[in-house]
Design an enzyme around this catalytic site. Structure first.
Site, PDB file in Angstrom:
ATOM      1  N   LEU A  65       0.860  -1.181   0.000  1.00 53.12           N
ATOM      2  CA  LEU A  65       0.000   0.000   0.000  1.00 53.12           C
ATOM      3  C   LEU A  65       0.895   1.229   0.000  1.00 53.12           C
ATOM      4  CD1 LEU A  65      -2.728  -0.926   2.675  1.00 53.12           C
ATOM      5  CD2 LEU A  65      -2.981  -0.945   0.191  1.00 53.12           C
ATOM      6  N   ASP A  66       0.580   2.221  -0.831  1.00 51.09           N
ATOM      7  CA  ASP A  66       1.338   3.467  -0.839  1.00 51.09           C
ATOM      8  C   ASP A  66       1.272   4.124   0.538  1.00 51.09           C
ATOM      9  OD1 ASP A  66       1.978   3.088  -3.463  1.00 51.09           O
ATOM     10  OD2 ASP A  66       0.482   4.474  -4.268  1.00 51.09           O
TER      11      ASP A  66
END
Length: 333
Positions: A65-66
């Site tokens: 996930l960013d």
């Protein structure tokens, strides 16, 4: 899940154990925890924090996930890291806030969302840590939840490896307004759901409670055995006599099978389990359930990834010469 008995077999409780009855130290090295990732840190940083707070040698996350993205981030503890690729098989689900850069008609928005359902083409963004070649990804579902001016809140269920930021960019371009992703939260990551995700602080508190007070109850609620993360796979249950051979990477033969889940096909990944419910390996079925039940000999599953360490179950098989194609010898259970 419906299991069909091929051959009744008993298990010896002197070897292995029920996954949900492992001692807490073993659980921490063969378990997983689903973290509710906060906005800010990278997924790698979150996994490192979990590793350090639980005093483990290694830990790895399943599905990047960013930094600004929140939601379900499964973290594999210790030896469970070998299971991470298997977590990517099922789809993922997200809730996304998309902001349009110009006004658009409701009908046009709805039509664009329909266009981006099914197979789509994506080129990874410039910052992606993979080769930027054109790839096909599948959008299984996409649903508009709310529209407020130029803000669109939507839910999507998509194939693992889909870039949501790129999806939003492409939809904005197709709409003629351009758009950007304002917020993103992952609600489902493979077999894991956001309602079972835990905060990092809660995990730390549970660990301290165990170390300082000997209370492992809260920690057991948060840390699951590795088998919990494989429940999406169909199962083949093997006899004790077949376990160690499979742990060494040997192909599973019909004679080692006790039970088979209904509906297995040759185009999927299956989980090989012991009679106690322990994950042994995953593999590619060489025949369907019906044929496995009928066959008395021969190969039934080609092992693609071994999960259980060798030596937990007794070795009651003989090594074959690499040029010998005959069935390996083993004792009947």
């Amino acid at each position: 899940m419906e299991l069909i008995v091929k051959e009744e077999s008993k298990t010896d409780y002197n070897y292995g154990s029920d996954p949900y009855k492992r001692d807490i130290k073993t659980l921490l090295n063969t378990g997983l925890v689903v973290i509710d990732k906060p906005s800010g840190p990278t997924s790698h940083e979150v996994a490192a924090w979990v590793r350090n707070m639980l005093n483990l040698v290694k830990a790895g996350h399943g599905g990047t996930l960013d930094p600004k993205v929140t939601g379900a981030l499964p973290v594999a503890l210790g030896n469970t890291t070998k299971c991470v690729p298997i977590w990517h098989i099922p789809p993922k689900e997200y809730v996304c806030l998309m902001h349009l850069h110009d006004d658009a008609k409701l009908e046009d928005i709805e039509n664009i969302f329909k266009e981006f359902t099914g197979r789509i083409h994506q080129r990874p963004p410039l910052k992606a840590a993979v080769k930027r070649s054109l790839r096909i990804r599948k959008i299984y579902e996409i649903e508009i939840l709310e529209i407020d001016g130029r803000d669109i809140l939507f839910r999507t269920k998509c194939q693992s490896g889909t870039y949501l930021r790129k999806l939003v960019d492409d939809m904005g371009e197709a709409l003629g307004t351009s758009a950007h992703m304002q917020e993103l939260r992952r609600t489902i990551s493979g077999p894991f759901y956001e309602n079972e995700a835990v905060y990092l602080q809660d995990l730390l508190d549970a660990y301290i409670s165990w170390k300082e007070d000997g209370n492992e109850e809260e920690l057991r609620k948060l840390v699951k055995p590795l088998e919990y993360g494989l429940q999406h796979l169909k199962k083949i249950i093997v006899k004790d006599s077949a376990v160690d051979a499979v742990c060494h990477g040997a192909t599973l033969y019909s004679s080692g099978v006790s039970k088979i889940e209904k509906g297995i096909g040759t185009d999927e990944v299956v989980l090989i389990e012991t009679l106690k419910g322990e994950a042994v390996a995953v593999g590619k079925p060489l025949m369907n359930t019906k044929d496995m039940l009928k066959t008395e000999e021969g190969e039934v599953v080609e092992i693609t990834r071994v999960i259980m360490e060798p030596g937990i179950y007794p070795r009651i098989w003989k090594k074959r010469n690499k040029n010998d194609k005959s069935k390996p010898e083993s004792k009947k259970n």
